[in-house]
Scaffold this active site. Structure first.
Site, mmCIF file in Angstrom:
data_model
loop_
_atom_site.group_PDB
_atom_site.id
_atom_site.type_symbol
_atom_site.label_atom_id
_atom_site.label_comp_id
_atom_site.label_asym_id
_atom_site.label_seq_id
_atom_site.Cartn_x
_atom_site.Cartn_y
_atom_site.Cartn_z
ATOM 1 N N PRO A 30 0.842 -1.201 0.000
ATOM 2 C CA PRO A 30 0.000 0.000 0.000
ATOM 3 C C PRO A 30 0.876 1.250 0.000
ATOM 4 C CG PRO A 30 -0.429 -1.387 1.940
ATOM 5 C CD PRO A 30 0.739 -1.962 1.234
ATOM 6 N N GLN A 37 5.121 -2.905 5.408
ATOM 7 C CA GLN A 37 6.144 -3.190 4.396
ATOM 8 C C GLN A 37 5.533 -3.970 3.238
ATOM 9 O OE1 GLN A 37 9.801 -4.253 6.410
ATOM 10 N NE2 GLN A 37 9.928 -2.225 7.270
ATOM 11 N N ASN A 79 5.481 3.090 -5.606
ATOM 12 C CA ASN A 79 5.853 2.799 -6.987
ATOM 13 C C ASN A 79 4.856 3.257 -8.043
ATOM 14 O OD1 ASN A 79 7.975 1.822 -8.562
ATOM 15 N ND2 ASN A 79 6.723 0.056 -9.125
ATOM 16 N N ARG A 131 12.549 -1.203 -9.414
ATOM 17 C CA ARG A 131 11.090 -1.269 -9.503
ATOM 18 C C ARG A 131 10.659 -0.865 -10.910
ATOM 19 N NH1 ARG A 131 8.779 -0.385 -4.385
ATOM 20 N NH2 ARG A 131 6.944 -1.281 -5.363
#
Ligand SMILES: [Zn+2]
Length: 270
Positions: free
Chosen positions: A2, A70, A169, A260
């Site tokens: 999240p 996390q 991200n 990422r």
């Protein structure tokens, strides 16, 4: 994981479910927290606050539970009796007469005296929170040109919680697209207008995502909140590799930056 907007949904949900009602059941799986199970029973949650991607659950006895999910941690909002065996016990289980919530897997679960929270090593490092209504774009225009941030690539900087708390991200791709900035630019290379565009996008994209939250049935677990975001917020570039850019004839590309996935339009973002 999240990001800021989803962490705020979870805080809102926990507040609706649990705040202001005496706790009828409190369970922790970590041995060092066991001593709080009895002392918190009968007390109430005053407020659950999202700070970046951490959650602070305040109790009316001067204690605050710090949790950070996390990658894998998640909240289950269904009212279930917690299992008796220590292996099956959620990290945190909180129940009132009418509702319950359980936190699973989260690696960070700590109890703090509320008055000492400012000294928390993670919270003390956090930059301005993109969803804090007191934070303005000016907080970021100055910050992006300042040490230690100005020499970092934007693709790296926009994941760093000490630069902007709550970033993650999908927000990174969407913010860079909204600001029309290429991911390998650095803060120091940005002109005044570009820095302003970045600062405005940091706040606008996160706040738009938060406001777009689910209108229908509430998810039973926080795992579903990111899927909800994908549906209701409608990404312009994130996970849209190969699709047409919404602003030009070019195609969205995906690159791995800072380990990422980052999605962007090389034509529009300079
Ligand atoms: Zn484009």
């Amino acid at each position: 994981m999240p990001e800021g907007p989803e962490t705020h949904y979870i805080a809102d949900r926990l507040n609706e479910l649990l705040a202001g009602q005496p706790l009828t059941e409190v369970r922790f799986s970590l041995p060092e927290l066991k001593k709080f199970e009895k002392s918190l029973k009968g007390h109430s949650i005053t407020d659950v606050e999202a700070r970046g991607k951490a959650l602070l659950t305040g109790f009316d006895n001067g204690l605050t539970l710090y949790t950070h999910s996390q990658l894998l941690g998640y909240w289950d909002f269904q009212h279930k009796t917690p299992p008796e065996s220590p292996e099956g016990l959620p990290r945190v289980y909180l129940a009132t007469r009418s509702a319950a919530a359980a936190l699973h897997i989260a690696p960070k679960v700590e109890m703090w005296k509320t008055q000492n929270l400012a000294a928390h090593p993670f919270l003390a490092k956090l930059g301005p929170d993109i969803l804090d209504p007191e934070v303005t774009a000016d907080d970021f225009t100055a910050r992006v040109h300042s040490a230690p941030f100005s020499r970092r690539k934007l693709a790296v900087l926009l994941l760093q919680q000490e630069f902007a708390a709550g970033m993650g991200n999908y927000l990174r791709s969407e913010v860079l697209y909204e600001a029309r900035l290429a991911p390998l630019r650095t803060g120091i290379s940005l002109g005044a207008k570009e820095a302003q565009a970045l600062a405005d996008a940091l706040l606008a994209v996160a706040r738009r995502s938060y406001r777009s939250k689910f209108k229908g049935a509430l998810p039973a677990s926080s795992k579903d909140y990111l899927a909800q975001t994908a549906k209701t917020f409608r990404f312009k570039v994130f996970e849209r590799e190969g699709y047409a850019c919404p602003s030009c004839d070019g195609k969205i590309v995906m690159e791995r930056l800072a380990s990422r996935r980052l999605y962007w339009c090389p034509h529009c973002q300079r």
